[in-house]
Design a protein around this motif. Structure first.
Motif, PDB file in Angstrom:
ATOM      1  N   MET A 145       0.825  -1.205   0.000  1.00 31.70           N
ATOM      2  CA  MET A 145       0.000   0.000   0.000  1.00 31.70           C
ATOM      3  C   MET A 145       0.860   1.256   0.000  1.00 31.70           C
ATOM      4  O   MET A 145       0.485   2.273  -0.604  1.00 31.70           O
ATOM      5  N   SER A 146       2.009   1.218   0.666  1.00 31.51           N
ATOM      6  CA  SER A 146       2.891   2.387   0.620  1.00 31.51           C
ATOM      7  C   SER A 146       3.399   2.618  -0.798  1.00 31.51           C
ATOM      8  O   SER A 146       3.515   3.773  -1.241  1.00 31.51           O
ATOM      9  N   PHE A 147       3.690   1.540  -1.525  1.00 30.20           N
ATOM     10  CA  PHE A 147       4.122   1.679  -2.921  1.00 30.20           C
ATOM     11  C   PHE A 147       3.025   2.353  -3.760  1.00 30.20           C
ATOM     12  O   PHE A 147       3.292   3.268  -4.542  1.00 30.20           O
ATOM     13  N   LEU A 148       1.781   1.899  -3.589  1.00 34.27           N
ATOM     14  CA  LEU A 148       0.677   2.466  -4.364  1.00 34.27           C
ATOM     15  C   LEU A 148       0.405   3.913  -3.991  1.00 34.27           C
ATOM     16  O   LEU A 148       0.070   4.732  -4.860  1.00 34.27           O
ATOM     17  N   LEU A 149       0.556   4.258  -2.716  1.00 33.92           N
ATOM     18  CA  LEU A 149       0.224   5.610  -2.273  1.00 33.92           C
ATOM     19  C   LEU A 149       1.345   6.599  -2.567  1.00 33.92           C
ATOM     20  O   LEU A 149       1.086   7.750  -2.933  1.00 33.92           O
ATOM     21  N   ILE A 150       2.594   6.183  -2.410  1.00 34.45           N
ATOM     22  CA  ILE A 150       3.703   7.091  -2.734  1.00 34.45           C
ATOM     23  C   ILE A 150       3.695   7.419  -4.228  1.00 34.45           C
ATOM     24  O   ILE A 150       3.988   8.552  -4.628  1.00 34.45           O
ATOM     25  N   TRP A 152       1.131   7.705  -6.109  1.00 36.32           N
ATOM     26  CA  TRP A 152      -0.235   8.083  -6.479  1.00 36.32           C
ATOM     27  C   TRP A 152      -0.225   9.015  -7.677  1.00 36.32           C
ATOM     28  O   TRP A 152      -0.989   8.856  -8.615  1.00 36.32           O
ATOM     29  N   TRP A 153       0.630  10.018  -7.672  1.00 37.80           N
ATOM     30  CA  TRP A 153       0.773  10.905  -8.831  1.00 37.80           C
ATOM     31  C   TRP A 153       1.798  10.272  -9.778  1.00 37.80           C
ATOM     32  O   TRP A 153       2.925  10.737  -9.914  1.00 37.80           O
ATOM     33  N   HIS A 154       1.384   9.186 -10.428  1.00 36.73           N
ATOM     34  CA  HIS A 154       2.340   8.372 -11.181  1.00 36.73           C
ATOM     35  C   HIS A 154       2.786   9.021 -12.480  1.00 36.73           C
ATOM     36  O   HIS A 154       3.633   8.472 -13.166  1.00 36.73           O
ATOM     37  N   ALA A 155       2.203  10.154 -12.844  1.00 39.95           N
ATOM     38  CA  ALA A 155       2.704  10.861 -14.021  1.00 39.95           C
ATOM     39  C   ALA A 155       4.033  11.543 -13.742  1.00 39.95           C
ATOM     40  O   ALA A 155       4.724  11.957 -14.674  1.00 39.95           O
ATOM     41  N   ARG A 156       4.399  11.661 -12.479  1.00 38.54           N
ATOM     42  CA  ARG A 156       5.669  12.280 -12.100  1.00 38.54           C
ATOM     43  C   ARG A 156       6.736  11.201 -11.965  1.00 38.54           C
ATOM     44  O   ARG A 156       6.546  10.196 -11.267  1.00 38.54           O
ATOM     45  N   ASN A 158       9.584  11.366 -10.435  1.00 37.97           N
ATOM     46  CA  ASN A 158      10.127  11.277  -9.082  1.00 37.97           C
ATOM     47  C   ASN A 158       9.244  10.439  -8.171  1.00 37.97           C
ATOM     48  O   ASN A 158       9.744   9.729  -7.288  1.00 37.97           O
ATOM     49  N   ALA A 159       7.924  10.528  -8.365  1.00 42.26           N
ATOM     50  CA  ALA A 159       7.012   9.747  -7.532  1.00 42.26           C
ATOM     51  C   ALA A 159       7.200   8.250  -7.791  1.00 42.26           C
ATOM     52  O   ALA A 159       7.251   7.443  -6.859  1.00 42.26           O
ATOM     53  N   ASN A 160       7.298   7.874  -9.048  1.00 41.05           N
ATOM     54  CA  ASN A 160       7.517   6.458  -9.377  1.00 41.05           C
ATOM     55  C   ASN A 160       8.866   5.965  -8.851  1.00 41.05           C
ATOM     56  O   ASN A 160       8.971   4.849  -8.311  1.00 41.05           O
ATOM     57  N   ALA A 161       9.898   6.783  -9.033  1.00 40.64           N
ATOM     58  CA  ALA A 161      11.232   6.387  -8.555  1.00 40.64           C
ATOM     59  C   ALA A 161      11.252   6.247  -7.034  1.00 40.64           C
ATOM     60  O   ALA A 161      11.859   5.317  -6.491  1.00 40.64           O
ATOM     61  N   SER A 162      10.570   7.151  -6.330  1.00 41.19           N
ATOM     62  CA  SER A 162      10.539   7.088  -4.871  1.00 41.19           C
ATOM     63  C   SER A 162       9.781   5.856  -4.390  1.00 41.19           C
ATOM     64  O   SER A 162      10.176   5.212  -3.411  1.00 41.19           O
ATOM     65  N   ALA A 163       8.678   5.518  -5.067  1.00 44.48           N
ATOM     66  CA  ALA A 163       7.924   4.326  -4.691  1.00 44.48           C
ATOM     67  C   ALA A 163       8.761   3.064  -4.896  1.00 44.48           C
ATOM     68  O   ALA A 163       8.764   2.156  -4.042  1.00 44.48           O
ATOM     69  N   LEU A 164       9.491   2.992  -6.002  1.00 43.24           N
ATOM     70  CA  LEU A 164      10.373   1.849  -6.239  1.00 43.24           C
ATOM     71  C   LEU A 164      11.492   1.793  -5.209  1.00 43.24           C
ATOM     72  O   LEU A 164      11.856   0.716  -4.721  1.00 43.24           O
ATOM     73  N   GLN A 165      12.025   2.957  -4.873  1.00 39.32           N
ATOM     74  CA  GLN A 165      13.083   2.996  -3.863  1.00 39.32           C
ATOM     75  C   GLN A 165      12.569   2.482  -2.522  1.00 39.32           C
ATOM     76  O   GLN A 165      13.250   1.696  -1.839  1.00 39.32           O
ATOM     77  N   ALA A 166      11.360   2.873  -2.146  1.00 35.50           N
ATOM     78  CA  ALA A 166      10.782   2.406  -0.878  1.00 35.50           C
ATOM     79  C   ALA A 166      10.599   0.898  -0.882  1.00 35.50           C
ATOM     80  O   ALA A 166      10.936   0.210   0.091  1.00 35.50           O
TER      81      ALA A 166
END
Length: 598
Positions: A145-150, A152-156, A158-166
């Motif tokens: 759920m943290s991956f999906l929520l971090i 959330w703005w998947h057009a960015r 940085n958001a996708n990279a941060s979710a993968l990093q987490a």
């Protein structure tokens, strides 16, 4: 009777939380905030029952899996779960209500609220689990759920990279948990909590696996970069992630298994040193950040290090008390930052704020209250637990180095908290003049005020309900007793002096654009850039040499060399004789046919 009431209450809370999710799938959504409010009120029943009777309950529903040892769906209501349940629900209720204002224009607001509900349910599964498989389901649930929520703005990007990093850093920690689960299953032939706790003393290997799992989930030093990167998600996600769900899951794991960890001195010392290093390093990083959310994120990492350090002091109840008090003022700080960011058109740089105390009086007053609670100001929530932790360290002979570094972190906490207040609230506004910050929506202010009330009262209420099992040393010198307040005041004075120097000096000396602390001591650069670059270079060189050897040299290059050599030799004998030309043509044709068949 108590067992039946615990069981009925938990079942009621689960039904209340699942109902909005089911109705949203049926296109008849129920307000998630209302459901969360009802669940919060229901969760006070087991808490009041536990306070009055002190009865611990284990509820087993049915057998799940029959293997060499039976796995059952079972929930435990003890001190930790009975207190954590209403705290997590109350904070999530406030965050959901704030979300209705903060993300009111998001077209998928209802889906976002459902994600927050699932996030909470995964955490509740983890905290009430009575066996390791249920705990692991909740553990992985908060990670997913943290991956999906971090993101959330998947057009960015940085958001996708941060979710993968987490998720990658958490997978590293999961290696330790899976290793410990496998060891416990092979050697103890059970995953039931009570049966495992009875097997003492415990070898070091599975305990180190649990500590590695906690370090990954709770962002301890070495596995910490994902936590500030997670600020790419919406602010309500940051508030829930950093207060009462994912990041405290690692600490909660160590608290659950403390009867095993407490029997091994090396495991305790590992927790002590890891926590001391984390709390000081994160406080240093928070002091140099300019993003308001990253300052609060590093503050969370610092407090998590303090909780791990408390477990190393052999005080799991005290660590749990700090979880409960920290949850309120940390969630409030994030909601206050979200209110400021939203009113300043998504501006997060504290150097471009200023003068907010007149435009957002409720938000800034609560932010000041949260910062004071974080620094351990007397009679606020943080004072009852943070000062007690430092007093326990002062009377402990385990590790002087850990004590000194924690004292330094406490001083830095006061410094970066004052820096945040100084830049955001004081002096003239430094933001765009067309911004018009205001506080007109109840969904903006009521959740913050509710958490502010919790930040004032929680410490007194919780410490009157649960106290550490080990008696604290009460006879100590006034200097030792007042040590935490003294060093906090020292940090405030130093920060005030630095702020005064910064605003009064003319022509300050030039500093480097990228200092060590603003770049997290270059941890991300070394680990995320240089290491992959070196690996890529090595792989490129090895593959290039293999391709050159086996493909070019033995293939086209060899054929080219043979043809060029034959052509050079035959060109000398070019006399116009048809026999020579025909022989050359025939030899070339035969060679080509043989090469093609090969």
């Amino acid at each position: 009777m108590a067992n039946l009431l615990f069981h009925a209450t938990l079942l009621t809370i689960i039904i209340i939380l699942i109902t909005p999710i089911i109705t949203s799938w049926l296109n008849h959504p129920i307000n998630a905030t209302t459901a969360m409010k009802l669940a919060t009120m229901t969760s006070t029943i087991p808490l009041l029952l536990f306070i009055n009777t002190g009865v611990k309950s284990i509820t087993t529903n049915f057998n799940w899996i029959n293997m060499n040892f039976n796995l059952q769906i079972s929930f435990t209501f003890d001190t930790y779960s009975a207190i954590f349940l209403p705290v997590a629900l109350l904070i999530t209720w406030s965050i959901l209500q704030f979300t209705n204002w903060y993300m009111g224009h998001d077209p998928h607001l209802n889906k976002f609220s459902m994600y927050l509900l699932l996030f909470l349910m995964a955490m509740l599964t983890l905290t009430t689990a009575n066996n390791m498989l249920q705990l692991f389901i909740g553990w992985e649930g908060v990670g997913i759920m943290s991956f999906l929520l971090i993101s959330w703005w998947h057009a960015r990007t940085n958001a996708n990279a941060s979710a993968l990093q987490a998720i990658i850093y958490n997978r590293i920690g999961d290696i330790g948990l899976i290793m410990s689960m496998a060891w416990l299953a092979l050697n103890f032939n059970t995953w039931e909590m009570q049966q495992m706790v009875s097997h003492t003393p415990m070898p070091l290997l599975p305990l180190l696996g649990l500590i590695l799992a906690a370090a990954g989930k709770s962002a301890q030093f070495g596995l910490h970069p994902w936590l500030p990167a997670a600020m790419e998600g919406p602010t309500p996600v940051s508030a829930l992630l950093h207060s009462s769900t994912m990041v405290v899951a690692g600490v909660f794991l160590l608290i659950r298994f403390h009867p095993l960890i407490g029997t091994n001195p090396i495991a305790l010392q590992s927790c002590l040193c890891l926590g001391a290093l984390t709390t000081t390093f994160a406080a240093l990083c928070a002091l140099t950040q300019n993003d308001i959310k990253k300052i609060i994120a590093f503050s969370t990492t610092s407090q998590l290090g303090l909780m791990i350090l408390t477990i190393g002091l052999n005080q799991p109840e005290l660590a749990f008390l700090h979880i409960t008090t920290h949850a309120f003022f940390k969630a409030m700080l994030f909601l206050c930052s979200g209110s400021i960011i939203h009113n300043l058109n998504n501006e997060q740089d504290i150097r471009k704020m200023g003068g907010m105390q007149k435009m957002l009086p409720i938000t800034t007053a609560c932010a000041t209250l949260g910062s004071l609670a974080l620094t351990g100001t007397p009679f606020l929530a943080g004072f009852y637990t943070k000062d007690l932790i430092i007093e326990t360290m002062n009377t402990s002979t385990l590790n002087a180095w850990a004590l000194l570094t924690t004292m330094a972190a406490t001083t830095l906490t006061a410094a970066y908290s004052l820096r945040l207040i100084f830049y955001v609230q004081l002096h003239t506004p430094r933001h765009s003049t067309w911004n018009n910050p205001h506080e007109t929506c109840p969904n903006q202010t009521l959740p913050i005020l509710r958490l502010a009330m919790g930040s004032i009262l929680t410490g007194l209420l919780v410490t009157s309900t649960i106290l550490p099992n080990k008696t604290q040393i009460m006879t100590m010198t006034p200097t030792t007793k007042l040590c935490a307040i003294i060093i906090s005041l020292l940090g405030l004075i130093c920060a005030l002096d630095l702020a005064q120097q910064t605003t009064q000096l003319i022509g300050p000396n030039k500093t480097l654009n990228h200092t060590a602390l603003t770049q997290l001591t270059f941890f991300n650069t070394l680990l995320h850039r240089h290491t992959p670059k070196i690996n890529l270079s090595l792989a490129h060189q090895s593959l290039l040499s293999n391709d050159t050897l086996w493909y070019e040299t033995a293939g086209p290059t060899m054929l080219k060399t043979i043809n060029a050599t034959m052509a050079n030799k035959l060109s000398v004998s070019s006399t116009g004789v048809i026999k020579t030309y025909l022989m050359t043509f025939t030899m070339t044709l035969i060679t080509g046919l043989l090469w093609t068949k090969l």
